[in-house]
Design a protein around this motif. Structure first.
Motif, short mmCIF file in Angstrom:
data_model
loop_
_atom_site.label_atom_id
_atom_site.label_comp_id
_atom_site.label_asym_id
_atom_site.label_seq_id
_atom_site.Cartn_x
_atom_site.Cartn_y
_atom_site.Cartn_z
N LEU A 282 0.89 -1.28 0.03
CA LEU A 282 -0.01 0.05 -0.09
C LEU A 282 0.95 1.22 -0.16
O LEU A 282 1.12 1.79 1.31
CB LEU A 282 -1.07 0.21 1.38
N ASP A 283 1.46 1.70 -1.18
CA ASP A 283 2.27 2.64 -1.36
C ASP A 283 1.82 4.19 -0.88
O ASP A 283 0.90 4.51 -1.84
CB ASP A 283 2.85 2.73 -2.51
N ILE A 284 2.24 4.50 0.19
CA ILE A 284 1.47 5.98 0.70
C ILE A 284 2.33 7.19 -0.29
O ILE A 284 2.01 8.32 0.30
CB ILE A 284 1.29 6.05 2.16
N GLY A 285 3.22 6.73 -0.80
CA GLY A 285 4.10 7.95 -1.52
C GLY A 285 4.89 8.45 -0.42
O GLY A 285 5.17 8.13 0.76
N ASP A 286 5.01 9.94 -0.59
CA ASP A 286 5.90 10.77 0.47
C ASP A 286 7.49 10.05 0.56
O ASP A 286 7.69 9.99 1.68
CB ASP A 286 5.24 11.19 1.57
N HIS A 287 7.97 9.47 -0.57
CA HIS A 287 9.23 8.83 -0.28
C HIS A 287 10.30 9.94 0.05
O HIS A 287 10.23 10.99 -0.69
CB HIS A 287 9.63 7.92 -1.39
N ALA A 288 11.36 9.60 0.84
CA ALA A 288 12.38 10.47 0.93
C ALA A 288 13.85 9.48 1.25
O ALA A 288 13.70 8.62 2.07
CB ALA A 288 12.42 11.39 2.10
N PRO A 289 15.02 9.92 0.83
CA PRO A 289 16.16 9.14 1.12
C PRO A 289 16.45 9.22 2.67
O PRO A 289 16.41 9.83 3.30
CB PRO A 289 17.23 9.80 0.21
N THR A 290 17.35 7.97 2.97
CA THR A 290 18.05 7.88 4.36
C THR A 290 19.30 8.82 4.00
O THR A 290 19.78 9.01 3.17
CB THR A 290 18.08 6.75 4.72
N ASP A 291 19.99 8.82 5.45
CA ASP A 291 21.24 9.37 5.31
C ASP A 291 22.43 8.64 4.87
O ASP A 291 23.59 9.23 4.66
CB ASP A 291 21.32 10.04 6.76
N GLY A 292 22.23 7.25 4.82
CA GLY A 292 23.54 6.32 4.82
C GLY A 292 24.01 6.09 6.31
O GLY A 292 23.79 6.68 7.20
N GLY A 293 25.00 4.99 6.18
CA GLY A 293 25.51 4.49 7.55
C GLY A 293 25.07 3.35 7.80
O GLY A 293 24.52 2.55 6.98
N THR A 294 25.19 3.00 9.02
CA THR A 294 24.75 1.60 9.48
C THR A 294 23.37 1.44 9.42
O THR A 294 22.43 2.28 9.84
CB THR A 294 25.13 1.46 11.05
N ALA A 295 23.10 0.01 8.77
CA ALA A 295 21.59 -0.29 8.74
C ALA A 295 20.80 -0.69 9.95
O ALA A 295 21.64 -1.14 10.69
CB ALA A 295 21.66 -1.45 7.77
N LYS A 296 19.65 -0.17 10.23
CA LYS A 296 19.04 -0.43 11.28
C LYS A 296 17.63 -0.92 11.01
O LYS A 296 17.09 -0.59 9.96
CB LYS A 296 18.64 1.03 11.91
N ALA A 297 16.89 -1.66 12.06
CA ALA A 297 15.50 -1.93 12.06
C ALA A 297 14.87 -1.59 13.52
O ALA A 297 15.65 -1.64 14.50
CB ALA A 297 15.23 -3.51 11.94
N ILE A 298 13.90 -0.79 13.77
CA ILE A 298 12.98 -0.51 14.89
C ILE A 298 11.99 -1.33 15.11
O ILE A 298 11.05 -1.49 14.28
CB ILE A 298 12.63 1.14 14.69
N ALA A 299 11.87 -1.89 16.29
CA ALA A 299 10.65 -2.72 16.72
C ALA A 299 9.76 -1.92 17.34
O ALA A 299 10.37 -1.34 18.63
CB ALA A 299 11.42 -3.76 17.62
N HIS A 300 8.61 -1.80 16.89
CA HIS A 300 7.40 -1.33 17.64
C HIS A 300 6.50 -2.17 18.05
O HIS A 300 6.27 -3.11 17.31
CB HIS A 300 6.92 -0.21 16.96
N ILE A 301 5.51 -1.95 19.06
CA ILE A 301 4.18 -2.53 19.03
C ILE A 301 3.03 -1.35 18.73
O ILE A 301 3.52 -0.31 19.21
CB ILE A 301 3.87 -3.17 20.25
#
Length: 288
Positions: free
Chosen positions: A12-31
């Protein structure tokens, strides 16, 4: 090249894409934590479709990359992996959060403490079936995210934030570990595939297993949990690994307590020995 859209996910592509800064790859865990339930008053899990519609509609300003239902394995994705999403607070001029890496993959698990699904209440995310986790983890790892928790694996709703570690380390971070953010979730998270220990809770062994005279460490574990829940109808703790009349009386007291606390309205045979799967799962008997 890694897939920008997770294979098998509902896109469900909501658009409003923007690049990240580069650097170490991360994942964030939420509930999602969209309801406030308690052990005494669990609440039904919010339907996946409700959150799916929210993040692709009025809530797109705080949408993650991924919405994951750990009970069914359904996954919806709202922005590609190479775009930032907006699930984190990112104050002007402060530490970059949503963009602080080659990828910053935001994963929202559809869950809140004491969510009720098919009559069973779940205290933590780890207690759920965690369906789809192996596939989700593999996709995240394909983007270079290390299978580690640089600030420690979430264990309870406590915060630990270290801006230096956040900037330099790759891996998984709880929402409670991200600079500038004040949330304390996710509280827990499943183990990385291939590292899972023995399940912490004993599955329901079937009603026919509960016969008088059976000896097993599982009976002793059940005994201890019934006592801890205030349902002690035992005459003594001698031979507590053998099913006897004290187990019958104590478990029937537990079923009555569980029925009352959860508005089940059970009566007659529903309150009687032997145990059933719903009350057994709610008792949370540890593996022996």
């Amino acid at each position: 090249m890694s897939d920008l859209w997770m294979p098998g996910a509902e896109v469900l592509d909501i658009g409003d894409h923007a690049p990240t800064d580069g650097g170490t790859a991360k994942a964030i865990a939420h509930i999602t934590w969209d309801r406030n339930a308690t052990k005494a008053k669990p609440l039904d899990l919010v339907p996946f479709a409700t959150l799916r519609s929210y993040f692709s509609g009025n809530g797109k300003g705080s949408a993650p990359h991924i919405l994951w239902d750990p009970f069914t394995g359904r996954i919806a994705q709202f922005v590609p992996a190479n775009s930032r999403s907006k699930s984190l607070v990112d104050t002007p001029g402060g530490t970059r959060t949503n963009r602080a890496g080659s990828v910053v993959l935001q994963v929202e698990a559809l869950f809140f403490p004491w969510a009720r699904v098919n009559g069973t209440a779940y205290e933590t995310l780890r207690d759920t079936p965690c369906k789809g986790w192996e596939e989700l983890h593999a996709w995240v790892a394909s983007h270079g995210v290390a299978s580690s928790w640089p600030m420690g694996k979430p264990d309870g709703f406590v915060s630990r934030r270290d801006e230096r570690i956040w900037r330099i380390r790759s891996g998984w971070f709880g929402h409670a570990q991200v600079p500038e953010n004040d949330h304390t979730d996710p509280g827990s998270w499943p183990d990385f595939p291939g590292t899972q220990p023995k399940p912490s809770l004993a599955p329901f062994p079937g009603a026919a297993w509960f016969v008088t005279g059976r000896q097993s460490p599982l009976v002793a574990a059940m005994h201890d949990r019934l006592v801890a829940e205030g349902c002690d109808r035992y005459q003594s703790s001698r031979d507590k690994d053998v099913i006897g009349s004290g187990d019958v009386a104590s478990y029937e007291a537990w079923q009555a307590k569980y029925s009352k606390d959860n508005g089940k309205g059970w009566s007659g045979p529903a309150l009687q020995w032997p145990p059933g799967p719903e009350s057994w799962n709610a008792l949370r008997v540890p593996t022996s």
